[in-house]
Design a protein around this motif. Structure first.
Motif, PDB file in Angstrom:
ATOM      1  N   ASP A 125     -11.114  11.684 -33.371  1.00  0.00           N
ATOM      2  CA  ASP A 125     -10.022  12.043 -32.065  1.00  0.00           C
ATOM      3  C   ASP A 125     -10.235  11.753 -30.320  1.00  0.00           C
ATOM      4  O   ASP A 125      -9.776  11.290 -29.543  1.00  0.00           O
ATOM      5  N   ARG A 185     -12.645  25.419 -38.590  1.00  0.00           N
ATOM      6  CA  ARG A 185     -11.102  25.218 -38.324  1.00  0.00           C
ATOM      7  C   ARG A 185     -10.361  25.276 -37.008  1.00  0.00           C
ATOM      8  O   ARG A 185     -10.329  27.127 -37.458  1.00  0.00           O
ATOM      9  N   TYR A 186     -10.482  24.857 -36.039  1.00  0.00           N
ATOM     10  CA  TYR A 186      -9.811  25.257 -34.868  1.00  0.00           C
ATOM     11  C   TYR A 186     -10.873  25.916 -33.813  1.00  0.00           C
ATOM     12  O   TYR A 186     -10.183  26.529 -33.432  1.00  0.00           O
ATOM     13  N   SER A 235      -6.094  19.394 -25.552  1.00  0.00           N
ATOM     14  CA  SER A 235      -6.067  20.115 -26.745  1.00  0.00           C
ATOM     15  C   SER A 235      -5.316  19.152 -28.264  1.00  0.00           C
ATOM     16  O   SER A 235      -4.143  18.530 -27.619  1.00  0.00           O
ATOM     17  N   VAL A 248      -4.435  18.538 -32.492  1.00  0.00           N
ATOM     18  CA  VAL A 248      -4.028  19.525 -33.230  1.00  0.00           C
ATOM     19  C   VAL A 248      -4.299  18.225 -34.214  1.00  0.00           C
ATOM     20  O   VAL A 248      -2.961  17.004 -33.955  1.00  0.00           O
ATOM     21  N   GLU A 285      -8.916  17.834 -37.246  1.00  0.00           N
ATOM     22  CA  GLU A 285      -9.683  18.976 -38.474  1.00  0.00           C
ATOM     23  C   GLU A 285      -9.247  18.458 -40.335  1.00  0.00           C
ATOM     24  O   GLU A 285      -9.962  18.833 -40.351  1.00  0.00           O
ATOM     25  N   TRP A 299      -1.054  14.655 -35.954  1.00  0.00           N
ATOM     26  CA  TRP A 299      -1.437  15.029 -34.691  1.00  0.00           C
ATOM     27  C   TRP A 299      -1.154  15.382 -33.264  1.00  0.00           C
ATOM     28  O   TRP A 299       0.220  14.695 -32.792  1.00  0.00           O
ATOM     29  N   LEU A 342      -4.514  25.161 -28.516  1.00  0.00           N
ATOM     30  CA  LEU A 342      -4.673  24.671 -30.270  1.00  0.00           C
ATOM     31  C   LEU A 342      -3.613  26.322 -31.005  1.00  0.00           C
ATOM     32  O   LEU A 342      -2.824  25.496 -31.432  1.00  0.00           O
ATOM     33  N   TYR A 343      -3.810  27.354 -30.528  1.00  0.00           N
ATOM     34  CA  TYR A 343      -3.019  28.073 -31.272  1.00  0.00           C
ATOM     35  C   TYR A 343      -0.735  28.312 -31.053  1.00  0.00           C
ATOM     36  O   TYR A 343      -0.819  28.308 -31.794  1.00  0.00           O
ATOM     37  N   LEU A 380      -0.499  24.753 -33.329  1.00  0.00           N
ATOM     38  CA  LEU A 380      -0.930  25.519 -34.291  1.00  0.00           C
ATOM     39  C   LEU A 380       0.787  25.953 -35.499  1.00  0.00           C
ATOM     40  O   LEU A 380       1.302  26.225 -35.974  1.00  0.00           O
ATOM     41  N   ARG A 394       3.608  23.750 -35.056  1.00  0.00           N
ATOM     42  CA  ARG A 394       2.965  22.888 -36.371  1.00  0.00           C
ATOM     43  C   ARG A 394       3.970  23.128 -37.478  1.00  0.00           C
ATOM     44  O   ARG A 394       4.105  24.256 -38.396  1.00  0.00           O
TER      45      ARG A 394
END
Length: 355
Positions: free
Chosen positions: A155, A231-232, A257, A259, A262, A304, A343-344, A347, A350
């Motif tokens: 990363d 993770r995360y 951030s 993503v 992980e 990613w 990050l949330y 996610l 995604r």
């Protein structure tokens, strides 16, 4: 190792004699060498980059001209320029006529070779989507603070490519790395050449005051070696060493951030006894490693996203603010919460781990 927290950056530990330059002709001596253009090369521009950055203009050799003959001639000239550039590059490497700064950073090698090796992984394998890179200033120092994950620190390398290739000013990200990186054969030397340096406040502040973009991942081994079930979830960010360094240098803090990292090596176990014997912070066990041998080292091709958030300015604080523990805590928590919240959000948006 009983404790994997070997990153001294959060403790403002001094560098303790770690080497500043890598081995090789150009890094020997008290000062860096400067590239000397050879008459037949027409200057340093003879070294043709491996590929255009975002926003680069101009036709490719195969697209030049209107007809087949013109296209073929342009293509031939393009190949000749590439060969000439490659030979010029090799000649400079062999004669030592290239520049290396006091930390061992070799800009030409990074641009011409290291970025070219990482770019296919970035563009085709992980298909990294970069957002908000313009939040990094076009000039002057800035501290990029990111989450860390993935069992192996890919990363950090992908973040370096993101800044190099996608920032409008084509800036270099100078990463702060743990002690372990520079004790590994080959890896330590390449890290120096790519602009990485020891994760300590002294080096970070010097780079920032020189106007460099510095990257730090405060979670360290706690983040990169955490179990897949966590993770995360950001780990502890230490005692705010990166915040005090940014305050002393008066540079903005840019939260980042990431993503997708992980899932490249889902860590389902940790062979702690073997890790201690090998002197490693952890020895990962994944669904493919060590069961598949060398094939188990191949990362999963996840999709990613790297998002750079709104910068947090620090130039409005007084110089003595760097010694205020409450301010350190508040700013550290603010950066951490901004990264976790982003990050949330990423996610939730995604669609799939792989698409």
């Amino acid at each position: 190792m009983a404790d994997a927290e070997v990153i001294p950056f959060d403790e403002d530990r001094s560098r303790g004699g770690a080497p500043r330059t890598g081995r090789g002709r150009a890094s020997r001596g008290a000062s860096a060498r400067r590239v000397t253009p050879l008459p037949e090369q027409g200057g340093p521009v003879a070294a043709v980059p491996s590929g255009p950055r975002d926003g680069a203009c101009g036709p490719r050799p195969s697209e030049a001209g209107g007809g087949g003959g013109a296209s073929g001639a342009a293509g031939g000239n393009g190949w000749e320029r590439r060969i000439a550039g490659g030979l010029a590059f090799l000649r400079r490497r062999l004669t030592g006529e290239y520049e290396v700064d006091e930390f061992g950073f070799d800009e030409e090698l990074t641009d011409q070779v290291l970025m070219s090796l990482l770019r296919p992984l970035f563009e085709r394998y992980f298909r990294v989507e970069v957002r908000g890179v313009g939040n990094i200033p076009a000039e002057g120092g800035a501290l990029v603070v990111a989450n860390h994950s993935g069992t192996l620190p890919l990363d950090a390398l992908m973040m370096q490519v993101a800044v190099h290739d996608h920032h409008p000013a084509g800036r270099h990200l100078r990463l702060l790395a743990a002690d372990l990186v520079f004790t590994l054969p080959v890896v330590g030397e390449l890290a120096r050449k790519a602009g990485h340096t020891l994760a300590c406040a002294e080096d970070a502040e010097r780079l920032l005051r020189r106007g460099e973009v510095v990257g730090v991942m405060p979670e360290g081994f706690k983040g990169i070696g955490k179990p897949f079930g966590e993770r995360y979830r950001l780990q502890r960010f230490g005692r705010g060493g990166f915040v005090s360094t940014a305050l002393r240098a008066g540079v903005p803090i840019v939260p980042c951030s990431i993503v997708g990292a992980e899932e490249i090596y889902p860590m389902v176990g940790n062979a702690r006894t073997l890790a201690r014997l090998l002197g490693l912070p952890y020895f990962p066990i994944t669904p493919t490693f060590p069961w598949l041998g060398p094939l188990g080292v191949l990362p999963l091709p996840t999709k990613w996203t790297i998002q750079f958030g709104e910068p947090i300015p620090t130039d409005g604080y007084a110089p003595e603010a760097a010694e205020d523990p409450m301010l350190m805590f508040n700013l550290t928590d603010r950066v951490r919460e901004q990264i976790q919240h982003t990050l949330y959000k990423l996610l939730v948006r995604r669609r799939s781990v792989f698409f």
